[in-house]
Design a protein around this motif. Sequence first.
Motif, PDB file in Angstrom:
ATOM      1  N   MET A 147      -8.997  -7.223   6.770  1.00  0.00           N
ATOM      2  CA  MET A 147      -8.629  -5.919   7.320  1.00  0.00           C
ATOM      3  C   MET A 147      -8.409  -4.930   6.180  1.00  0.00           C
ATOM      4  O   MET A 147      -7.603  -5.202   5.280  1.00  0.00           O
ATOM      5  CB  MET A 147      -7.346  -6.032   8.159  1.00  0.00           C
ATOM      6  CG  MET A 147      -6.877  -4.710   8.736  1.00  0.00           C
ATOM      7  SD  MET A 147      -5.361  -4.869   9.740  1.00  0.00           S
ATOM      8  CE  MET A 147      -5.985  -5.808  11.133  1.00  0.00           C
ATOM      9  N   PRO A 148      -9.104  -3.804   6.179  1.00  0.00           N
ATOM     10  CA  PRO A 148      -8.860  -2.788   5.153  1.00  0.00           C
ATOM     11  C   PRO A 148      -7.502  -2.126   5.396  1.00  0.00           C
ATOM     12  O   PRO A 148      -7.329  -1.394   6.377  1.00  0.00           O
ATOM     13  CB  PRO A 148     -10.017  -1.808   5.339  1.00  0.00           C
ATOM     14  CG  PRO A 148     -10.474  -2.011   6.756  1.00  0.00           C
ATOM     15  CD  PRO A 148     -10.184  -3.433   7.104  1.00  0.00           C
ATOM     16  N   VAL A 149      -6.551  -2.395   4.534  1.00  0.00           N
ATOM     17  CA  VAL A 149      -5.179  -1.911   4.741  1.00  0.00           C
ATOM     18  C   VAL A 149      -5.123  -0.389   4.739  1.00  0.00           C
ATOM     19  O   VAL A 149      -4.322   0.215   5.459  1.00  0.00           O
ATOM     20  CB  VAL A 149      -4.243  -2.507   3.667  1.00  0.00           C
ATOM     21  CG1 VAL A 149      -2.808  -2.015   3.856  1.00  0.00           C
ATOM     22  CG2 VAL A 149      -4.281  -4.032   3.730  1.00  0.00           C
ATOM     23  N   SER A 150      -6.000   0.248   3.977  1.00  0.00           N
ATOM     24  CA  SER A 150      -6.017   1.716   3.939  1.00  0.00           C
ATOM     25  C   SER A 150      -6.278   2.305   5.329  1.00  0.00           C
ATOM     26  O   SER A 150      -5.801   3.404   5.643  1.00  0.00           O
ATOM     27  CB  SER A 150      -7.090   2.212   2.963  1.00  0.00           C
ATOM     28  OG  SER A 150      -8.379   1.757   3.359  1.00  0.00           O
ATOM     29  N   HIS A 151      -7.008   1.562   6.163  1.00  0.00           N
ATOM     30  CA  HIS A 151      -7.309   2.027   7.522  1.00  0.00           C
ATOM     31  C   HIS A 151      -6.032   2.192   8.337  1.00  0.00           C
ATOM     32  O   HIS A 151      -5.970   3.036   9.248  1.00  0.00           O
ATOM     33  CB  HIS A 151      -8.255   1.036   8.205  1.00  0.00           C
ATOM     34  CG  HIS A 151      -8.600   1.392   9.619  1.00  0.00           C
ATOM     35  ND1 HIS A 151      -9.350   2.501   9.954  1.00  0.00           N
ATOM     36  CD2 HIS A 151      -8.292   0.785  10.800  1.00  0.00           C
ATOM     37  CE1 HIS A 151      -9.484   2.576  11.273  1.00  0.00           C
ATOM     38  NE2 HIS A 151      -8.861   1.544  11.805  1.00  0.00           N
ATOM     39  N   LEU A 152      -5.014   1.417   8.037  1.00  0.00           N
ATOM     40  CA  LEU A 152      -3.751   1.483   8.769  1.00  0.00           C
ATOM     41  C   LEU A 152      -2.957   2.746   8.416  1.00  0.00           C
ATOM     42  O   LEU A 152      -1.978   3.063   9.091  1.00  0.00           O
ATOM     43  CB  LEU A 152      -2.905   0.240   8.482  1.00  0.00           C
ATOM     44  CG  LEU A 152      -3.570  -1.101   8.815  1.00  0.00           C
ATOM     45  CD1 LEU A 152      -2.684  -2.265   8.369  1.00  0.00           C
ATOM     46  CD2 LEU A 152      -3.861  -1.203  10.312  1.00  0.00           C
ATOM     47  N   PHE A 153      -3.398   3.441   7.373  1.00  0.00           N
ATOM     48  CA  PHE A 153      -2.721   4.664   6.932  1.00  0.00           C
ATOM     49  C   PHE A 153      -3.565   5.912   7.242  1.00  0.00           C
ATOM     50  O   PHE A 153      -3.332   6.972   6.678  1.00  0.00           O
ATOM     51  CB  PHE A 153      -2.447   4.597   5.424  1.00  0.00           C
ATOM     52  CG  PHE A 153      -1.327   3.661   5.060  1.00  0.00           C
ATOM     53  CD1 PHE A 153      -0.060   4.140   4.773  1.00  0.00           C
ATOM     54  CD2 PHE A 153      -1.538   2.287   5.015  1.00  0.00           C
ATOM     55  CE1 PHE A 153       0.979   3.283   4.444  1.00  0.00           C
ATOM     56  CE2 PHE A 153      -0.514   1.416   4.689  1.00  0.00           C
ATOM     57  CZ  PHE A 153       0.752   1.904   4.396  1.00  0.00           C
ATOM     58  N   ARG A 154      -4.514   5.787   8.147  1.00  0.00           N
ATOM     59  CA  ARG A 154      -5.409   6.905   8.439  1.00  0.00           C
ATOM     60  C   ARG A 154      -4.639   8.095   9.026  1.00  0.00           C
ATOM     61  O   ARG A 154      -3.632   7.930   9.710  1.00  0.00           O
ATOM     62  CB  ARG A 154      -6.516   6.476   9.388  1.00  0.00           C
ATOM     63  CG  ARG A 154      -6.038   5.965  10.737  1.00  0.00           C
ATOM     64  CD  ARG A 154      -7.155   5.204  11.440  1.00  0.00           C
ATOM     65  NE  ARG A 154      -6.735   4.655  12.725  1.00  0.00           N
ATOM     66  CZ  ARG A 154      -6.022   3.546  12.870  1.00  0.00           C
ATOM     67  NH1 ARG A 154      -5.611   2.883  11.801  1.00  0.00           N
ATOM     68  NH2 ARG A 154      -5.696   3.104  14.068  1.00  0.00           N
ATOM     69  N   TYR A 184       0.832  -1.207   0.000  1.00  0.00           N
ATOM     70  CA  TYR A 184       0.000   0.000   0.000  1.00  0.00           C
ATOM     71  C   TYR A 184       0.867   1.258   0.000  1.00  0.00           C
ATOM     72  O   TYR A 184       0.560   2.236  -0.700  1.00  0.00           O
ATOM     73  CB  TYR A 184      -0.937   0.001   1.197  1.00  0.00           C
ATOM     74  CG  TYR A 184      -2.033   1.036   1.106  1.00  0.00           C
ATOM     75  CD1 TYR A 184      -3.253   0.722   0.507  1.00  0.00           C
ATOM     76  CD2 TYR A 184      -1.848   2.331   1.594  1.00  0.00           C
ATOM     77  CE1 TYR A 184      -4.262   1.669   0.405  1.00  0.00           C
ATOM     78  CE2 TYR A 184      -2.852   3.277   1.490  1.00  0.00           C
ATOM     79  CZ  TYR A 184      -4.046   2.951   0.893  1.00  0.00           C
ATOM     80  OH  TYR A 184      -5.033   3.899   0.791  1.00  0.00           O
ATOM     81  N   GLN A 185       1.939   1.236   0.760  1.00  0.00           N
ATOM     82  CA  GLN A 185       2.842   2.383   0.807  1.00  0.00           C
ATOM     83  C   GLN A 185       3.508   2.608  -0.555  1.00  0.00           C
ATOM     84  O   GLN A 185       3.674   3.744  -0.998  1.00  0.00           O
ATOM     85  CB  GLN A 185       3.911   2.169   1.880  1.00  0.00           C
ATOM     86  CG  GLN A 185       5.071   3.162   1.867  1.00  0.00           C
ATOM     87  CD  GLN A 185       4.625   4.603   2.069  1.00  0.00           C
ATOM     88  OE1 GLN A 185       3.625   4.851   2.738  1.00  0.00           O
ATOM     89  NE2 GLN A 185       5.359   5.550   1.498  1.00  0.00           N
ATOM     90  N   THR A 186       3.850   1.524  -1.228  1.00  0.00           N
ATOM     91  CA  THR A 186       4.594   1.611  -2.481  1.00  0.00           C
ATOM     92  C   THR A 186       3.707   1.930  -3.672  1.00  0.00           C
ATOM     93  O   THR A 186       4.080   2.729  -4.548  1.00  0.00           O
ATOM     94  CB  THR A 186       5.331   0.281  -2.745  1.00  0.00           C
ATOM     95  OG1 THR A 186       6.173  -0.030  -1.632  1.00  0.00           O
ATOM     96  CG2 THR A 186       6.195   0.377  -3.990  1.00  0.00           C
TER      97      THR A 186
END
Length: 243
Positions: free
Chosen positions: A41-48, A20-22
Amino acid sequence: MDNSILSKDKDPMGAAILDYQTTGKSDTLRILSSMFEEDEMPVSHLFRTLRDMPMLERKALELSRGKILDVGAGAGCHALALQKQNKDVTAIDISPLSCEAMLKRGINKVLYSNLFDCEFKESFDTILLLMNGTGIAGKISNLPKLFKRLQELITTDGQILIDSSDLKYIYENEDGSFDIDLNGSYYGEVDYQMIYKNIEGEPFDWLYVDFPLLSTIAESNGLHAELIAEGEHYDYLARLTNS
């Protein structure tokens, strides 16, 4: 308690975070458990961002002071928010790929290590354990060991900001009674396994604990527990300080 770190081939969450970061997107991060149906798990949620964080997390960041340790930092959303506020924060995680992603995000202090590594001997004014921070204890019997380790890492007037949830609601019947086996294991003990693409993580134990029990165990281990705030989904934020 386990003081190991993950290898890249056993790091599904880290792989999802780094993707997701890349690239700005990721495949499905699957969550398996013997107790619940398969979830993701919605990975975008970890980048909130700070604005998108729930009230309990924003409160914890607001209360963070001095030299801060963000335990199980993941994608580093909390550490990055604190760094943007010019606070001195170190992010620690056992996931090598998560640490790589955090460095790419521009987090200044990232430590690929286990909280229980005896070589880790720094002191902090604030230790953050968010996104169900009690989880790393795994079992209720391990909570005193976690508290003891955290005491070793906080300054005399330091604080531990930790959140969790009371899973009792899952076992509630329509008549208000609860289907909980009082002779069985604690109802907040859960097992999980994560899978991302072809990367299968090892199964692990995860602990959710109600505040009264957390407070009782903390007090019996030389810590004072204060309920800071409660969320809308049986979750809460607590502050632990030396008694």
